[in-house]
Design a protein around this motif. Structure first.
Motif, short mmCIF file in Angstrom:
data_model
loop_
_atom_site.label_atom_id
_atom_site.label_comp_id
_atom_site.label_asym_id
_atom_site.label_seq_id
_atom_site.Cartn_x
_atom_site.Cartn_y
_atom_site.Cartn_z
N GLU A 24 78.74 -11.71 -40.14
CA GLU A 24 78.20 -10.56 -41.10
C GLU A 24 76.51 -11.63 -40.22
O GLU A 24 75.61 -10.74 -40.14
N ARG A 25 76.89 -12.81 -40.65
CA ARG A 25 74.80 -13.36 -40.86
C ARG A 25 74.97 -13.29 -39.02
O ARG A 25 73.92 -13.23 -38.51
N ARG A 26 76.31 -13.32 -37.33
CA ARG A 26 75.69 -13.51 -36.85
C ARG A 26 75.33 -11.93 -36.56
O ARG A 26 74.92 -12.19 -35.39
N LYS A 27 75.97 -11.46 -36.56
CA LYS A 27 75.14 -10.02 -36.66
C LYS A 27 74.59 -9.93 -37.37
O LYS A 27 73.92 -8.32 -36.01
N ALA A 28 73.42 -10.17 -38.33
CA ALA A 28 72.09 -9.84 -38.39
C ALA A 28 71.19 -10.21 -37.71
O ALA A 28 70.35 -10.19 -37.34
N ALA A 29 71.91 -11.23 -37.25
CA ALA A 29 70.73 -12.15 -36.02
C ALA A 29 70.71 -11.50 -35.01
O ALA A 29 70.31 -11.26 -34.26
N GLU A 30 72.63 -10.51 -34.53
CA GLU A 30 72.04 -10.08 -33.23
C GLU A 30 71.13 -9.13 -33.62
O GLU A 30 70.71 -8.27 -32.06
N GLU A 31 71.26 -8.06 -34.87
CA GLU A 31 70.65 -7.09 -34.88
C GLU A 31 68.85 -7.48 -34.71
O GLU A 31 67.95 -6.89 -33.83
N ARG A 32 68.90 -8.67 -35.71
CA ARG A 32 67.44 -8.89 -35.54
C ARG A 32 66.75 -9.50 -33.47
O ARG A 32 65.46 -9.43 -33.52
N GLN A 33 67.34 -10.02 -32.59
CA GLN A 33 67.39 -10.40 -32.35
C GLN A 33 67.13 -9.29 -31.21
O GLN A 33 66.41 -9.06 -30.02
N ARG A 34 67.73 -8.02 -31.00
CA ARG A 34 67.85 -7.33 -30.20
C ARG A 34 66.49 -6.09 -30.72
O ARG A 34 65.95 -5.89 -30.09
N ILE A 35 66.25 -5.73 -32.07
CA ILE A 35 64.86 -5.82 -32.37
C ILE A 35 63.07 -6.43 -31.65
O ILE A 35 62.42 -6.18 -31.46
N TYR A 36 64.10 -8.25 -32.51
CA TYR A 36 62.35 -8.86 -31.05
C TYR A 36 62.47 -8.79 -30.18
O TYR A 36 60.90 -8.92 -29.76
N GLU A 37 63.54 -8.57 -29.19
CA GLU A 37 63.62 -8.55 -27.82
C GLU A 37 63.05 -7.28 -27.47
O GLU A 37 61.70 -6.97 -26.74
N LYS A 38 63.10 -5.51 -28.14
CA LYS A 38 62.45 -4.53 -27.83
C LYS A 38 61.36 -4.82 -28.25
O LYS A 38 60.14 -4.36 -27.65
N VAL A 39 60.66 -5.67 -29.24
CA VAL A 39 59.35 -5.24 -29.46
C VAL A 39 58.45 -6.00 -28.90
O VAL A 39 57.42 -6.29 -28.30
N VAL A 40 58.37 -7.36 -28.60
CA VAL A 40 58.36 -8.20 -27.20
C VAL A 40 57.82 -7.79 -26.27
O VAL A 40 57.31 -7.46 -25.32
N GLY A 41 58.87 -6.83 -25.35
CA GLY A 41 58.76 -6.00 -24.34
C GLY A 41 57.54 -5.39 -24.32
O GLY A 41 56.29 -4.64 -23.78
N ASP A 42 57.60 -4.11 -26.05
CA ASP A 42 56.54 -3.29 -26.06
C ASP A 42 54.88 -3.39 -26.60
O ASP A 42 54.27 -3.53 -25.23
N ILE A 43 55.24 -4.97 -27.20
CA ILE A 43 54.03 -5.37 -27.06
C ILE A 43 53.00 -6.30 -25.35
O ILE A 43 51.99 -5.87 -25.38
N SER A 44 54.29 -6.71 -24.78
CA SER A 44 53.68 -6.96 -23.47
C SER A 44 53.84 -6.24 -22.83
O SER A 44 52.49 -6.42 -21.56
N LYS A 45 54.14 -4.91 -22.69
CA LYS A 45 53.55 -4.20 -21.98
C LYS A 45 52.34 -3.72 -22.38
O LYS A 45 51.63 -3.42 -20.91
N HIS A 46 51.81 -3.27 -23.50
CA HIS A 46 50.45 -3.10 -24.26
C HIS A 46 49.41 -4.18 -23.75
O HIS A 46 48.44 -3.41 -23.02
N ALA A 47 50.15 -4.89 -23.63
CA ALA A 47 49.46 -6.32 -23.04
C ALA A 47 48.72 -6.50 -21.89
O ALA A 47 47.29 -6.31 -21.77
N VAL A 48 49.69 -6.38 -21.23
CA VAL A 48 49.61 -5.80 -19.94
C VAL A 48 47.66 -4.74 -19.65
O VAL A 48 47.17 -4.83 -18.53
N GLU A 49 48.99 -3.87 -20.09
CA GLU A 49 47.71 -2.44 -19.98
C GLU A 49 45.67 -2.99 -20.24
O GLU A 49 45.61 -2.53 -20.02
N LEU A 50 46.50 -3.43 -21.58
CA LEU A 50 44.74 -4.16 -22.31
C LEU A 50 44.12 -4.74 -21.35
O LEU A 50 43.47 -5.18 -21.68
N LEU A 51 44.83 -6.03 -20.53
CA LEU A 51 43.89 -6.91 -19.96
C LEU A 51 43.71 -6.62 -18.86
O LEU A 51 42.38 -6.07 -18.22
N ILE A 52 44.93 -5.55 -17.78
CA ILE A 52 44.05 -4.41 -16.82
C ILE A 52 42.86 -3.93 -17.08
O ILE A 52 41.80 -3.58 -16.04
#
Length: 410
Positions: free
Chosen positions: A87-115
């Motif tokens: 259960e902990r492993r599945k929870a960790a995998e889900e958190r990682q999935r969300i984390y990676e999704k958020v990182v991608g979202d923020i990174s894309k926004h950061a590049v647009e903002l920087l440019i």
């Protein structure tokens, strides 16, 4: 155009060969941008001019911090792998999935903002300050230049004054130019110690030295690479102009510096703008009641993987702003024209000697950086240098001259 003839291999390529060369050029520049921001590759310092760089102040700390970061990541991975609870492993995998999704979202926004943010700024605001290149270019390269006229630069710029005096108090540097170390606070004496010809080479470097942030934790590994790219581009441009037989090859130093310092602004501003992007997305997640994404933001740090896109998109844009900010006069307008030739991708055979030398300076610097890290694609080498019409014998000559170190008069 006689200077260009001495610079170039003067080979004419058909359309198919030109298209292949352009494609490889784009691929190599993209590879270089990724190398620049990668924590995997640390600058080879064997050809670094330590008297002009700040690497000795920061490089050891950078490497130490990187080892600590890797060790911490390894510890976290081991903790994850040792978990026996499904259960902990599945929870960790889900958190990682969300984390990676958020990182991608923020990174894309950061590049647009920087440019968007940097594209709207004038040169002065890109760096928070800007050295008086207008005065330097009109004065240093004038036949009537004097110590007093050059001293005006140091009198009006306290950071330049400090760097100038520190350099002239450096025993190794003084030994290098055959001078005795003297304790003084007068900038005119420092300029006199260096001499006019050395000042033409060194002052533009010392003027831009405060523009690059070396102490920002997020970009500590990038700063030495950026600085060395500037030095190599500037010095190789000067060396190629010397070979071309133009009257004032030392002007290649200023050319290379003006062409490359836009990247300083991109890297300097990235951490703060990434933080702005993070805050904006956090507010968005909170307003949309996306709790998991909102809480994931607390763990997110600036990610270097997004910087290559910004570097490639903004490089020429910011260089144009720097060019526009400088007041050019008749005795240096050829430098402005050479810079515009480069920004407008004028074919090498149609450029002035200064524009052709600048292209070759950049090409060598990028090659040298990638080659030292063993990531330059060897089969691309002939095409990469053919694209800037650089003769093979010139390439060997430059390599043997240790171009990361500025040759000075003693």
């Amino acid at each position: 155009m006689s200077g260009s003839v001495l610079l170039l291999s003067n080979k004419v390529y058909n359309q198919e060969a030109s298209e292949i060369a352009a494609k490889i050029s784009d691929m190599t520049r993209t590879r270089y941008a990724k190398w620049l921001v990668s924590i995997k590759y640390v600058l080879d310092q064997s050809d670094v001019d330590s008297a002009l760089s700040r690497q000795s102040e920061f490089c050891d700390t950078v490497i130490l911090n990187e080892k600590e970061r890797v060790m911490e990541n390894q510890r976290l991975l081991l903790e994850c792998e040792s978990s026996k609870v499904q259960e902990r492993r599945k929870a960790a995998e889900e958190r990682q999935r969300i984390y990676e999704k958020v990182v991608g979202d923020i990174s894309k926004h950061a590049v647009e903002l920087l440019i968007d943010n940097l594209s709207d700024r004038e040169a002065f605001r890109l760096f928070g300050r800007f050295p008086d290149f207008s005065y330097f270019l009109s004065t240093a390269y004038s036949p009537s230049v004097t110590y007093s006229k050059l001293d005006v630069l140091a009198v009006n710029d306290h950071l330049l004054k400090n760097n100038l005096i520190d350099l002239c108090r450096n025993p190794k540097f003084c030994d290098r130019i055959g001078k005795t170390v003297k304790s003084f606070t007068d900038t005119k004496m420092a300029i006199g110690l260096l001499g006019i010809e050395n000042c033409r080479l060194l002052l533009p470097i010392l003027m831009v030295k405060p523009l690059l942030r070396w102490d920002e934790p997020t970009t500590k590994l990038i700063a030495p690479k950026l600085w060395q790219h500037m030095i190599l581009t500037a010095n190789v441009t000067k060396l190629r102009l010397t070979d071309s037989g133009v009257k004032s090859p030392e002007q290649g130093i200023a050319l290379g510096i003006i062409r490359t310092i836009g990247q300083f602004a991109i890297v300097n501003n990235f951490p703060l703008i990434f933080e702005d992007a993070l805050v904006e997305r956090m507010q968005f997640y909170r307003e949309e009641n996306r709790r998991e994404e909102y809480y994931a933001c607390a763990e997110i740090k600036p990610t270097m993987e997004v910087l290559p896109e910004a570097l490639l998109s903004l490089d020429k844009v910011l260089t144009r702003k720097v060019i526009e900010f400088i007041d050019w006069c008749p005795n240096n307008i050829h430098l402005r024209n050479a810079l515009l030739e480069d920004l407008d991708d004028v074919p090498i055979l149609e450029r002035s000697p200064y524009g052709a030398a600048l292209a070759q300076g950049q090409a060598y610097s990028i090659f040298d950086s990638l080659e030292r890290s063993h990531v330059f694609v060897e089969k691309h080498k002939p095409i990469w240098f053919a694209n800037v019409q650089m003769p093979p014998d010139a390439l060997k000559q430059i390599h043997n001259s240790h171009p990361g170190r500025i040759d000075l008069e003693s």
